[in-house]
Design a protein around this motif. Structure first.
Motif: not given
Length: 78
Positions: A33-34, A52-61
């Protein structure tokens, strides 16, 4: 012998192993997450909306899985 007498109840042993595995997974997810958050910030700075969208989704997951682990851990405590 000492371990066997301490963990005479197999259910208790299984519970402790499960909790240990959850803790290890949680630590791994927090590190991921970090890293994802750092990459998200970099992507925002260079205005790469796809990343941005890709990493945002990854952070949410990752955040969702971390929260699920906390729920599971709380159920063990009851």
């Amino acid at each position: 012998f000492e371990t066997e007498s301490y963990y005479n109840n197999n259910n208790e042993l299984k519970k402790e192993i499960d909790e240990l595995l959850l803790s290890l997974e949680e630590e791994h997810l927090k590190k991921q997450f970090s890293i994802a958050m750092q990459e998200l910030q970099k992507s925002e700075q260079i205005k790469d909306s796809g990343r941005v969208l890709s990493f945002l989704e990854e952070c949410q997951r990752l955040s969702q899985r971390i929260n699920n682990i906390k729920v599971i851990r709380n159920s063990y405590e009851k």
